[in-house]
Design an enzyme around this catalytic site. Structure first.
Site, PDB file in Angstrom:
ATOM      1  N   ARG A  83       0.850  -1.189   0.000  1.00 17.40           N
ATOM      2  CA  ARG A  83       0.000   0.000   0.000  1.00 17.40           C
ATOM      3  C   ARG A  83       0.884   1.236   0.000  1.00 17.40           C
ATOM      4  NH1 ARG A  83      -4.970   2.203   2.626  1.00 17.40           N
ATOM      5  NH2 ARG A  83      -4.861   4.371   1.980  1.00 17.40           N
ATOM      6  N   ARG A  92      -5.295   2.021  -4.546  1.00 17.00           N
ATOM      7  CA  ARG A  92      -4.546   1.287  -3.529  1.00 17.00           C
ATOM      8  C   ARG A  92      -4.670  -0.210  -3.734  1.00 17.00           C
ATOM      9  NH1 ARG A  92      -8.879   4.219   0.076  1.00 17.00           N
ATOM     10  NH2 ARG A  92      -8.880   5.350  -1.829  1.00 17.00           N
ATOM     11  N   ASP A  95      -6.880  -1.503   1.205  1.00 17.30           N
ATOM     12  CA  ASP A  95      -7.313  -0.530   2.202  1.00 17.30           C
ATOM     13  C   ASP A  95      -8.139  -1.294   3.238  1.00 17.30           C
ATOM     14  OD1 ASP A  95      -7.775   1.994   3.400  1.00 17.30           O
ATOM     15  OD2 ASP A  95      -9.700   2.176   2.364  1.00 17.30           O
ATOM     16  N   ASP A  97     -10.140  -0.503   6.868  1.00 15.17           N
ATOM     17  CA  ASP A  97     -10.575   0.506   7.827  1.00 15.17           C
ATOM     18  C   ASP A  97     -11.352  -0.128   8.966  1.00 15.17           C
ATOM     19  OD1 ASP A  97      -9.586   2.819   6.502  1.00 15.17           O
ATOM     20  OD2 ASP A  97     -11.300   2.787   5.134  1.00 15.17           O
TER      21      ASP A  97
END
Length: 167
Positions: A83, A92, A95, A97
């Site tokens: 990344r 990317r 990712d 989160d």
């Protein structure tokens, strides 16, 4: 103490589906136990739109890590998948989160829970809703999905077995 955490995962570079599968394996090996995985969805980019579509999913994770320690592990996994943070909301390889951390609200210099943009993104809400088992945000998730479908140009479609990797 075990925490129930919901994570959003996405990729729009390289072998997106394989990356997500491998990232889930890495989460199992380093962060806790993945107890549920949402379907994969092909989604339009949000924010910086001049990029390829993403493949997104979500996982339910049981972890003994606190939120900040989990963030460190997630950042290491993202780094392991090469990344690069070159363009805000840009392309990317991976990712990840933290969207929900139990029913905790939390804010620090590096982390906001629930995720600050979660309720504005179909690519987060639709997969999370599919596996969400808690009561706290259940109604909010459904309402926000309907609102975003009616008011934004975000697109989302469930991947099927016959969906090609590069669609």
């Amino acid at each position: 103490m075990t925490h129930i955490v919901y994570l959003s995962l996405g990729s729009n570079m390289g072998e997106r589906v394989e990356t997500l599968r491998d990232a889930i394996t890495a989460l199992n090996e380093t962060a806790g136990t993945v107890t549920d995985v949402a379907d994969r969805y092909v989604t339009s980019p949000v924010g910086y739109e001049a990029q390829d579509d993403f493949v997104n999913t979500a996982v339910r994770l049981e972890t003994s890590l606190d939120a900040e320690a989990l963030l460190v592990v997630i950042h290491q996994i993202e780094q392991d998948f090469h990344r690069e943070r070159l363009i805000h909301w840009g392309p990317r390889t991976l990712d990840i989160d933290i969207i929900f951390f139990g029913e905790t609200t939390y804010t620090s210099k590096t982390l906001t829970i629930p995720h600050a943009e979660a309720f504005n993104r179909l690519f987060v809400l639709v997969p999370i809703q599919q596996i969400y088992q808690e009561q706290m945000y259940r109604e909010t998730l459904q309402q926000r999905i309907q609102y975003l479908l009616a008011t934004t140009n975000q697109t989302i479609r469930k991947m099927t077995d016959d969906t090609t990797e590069r669609q």
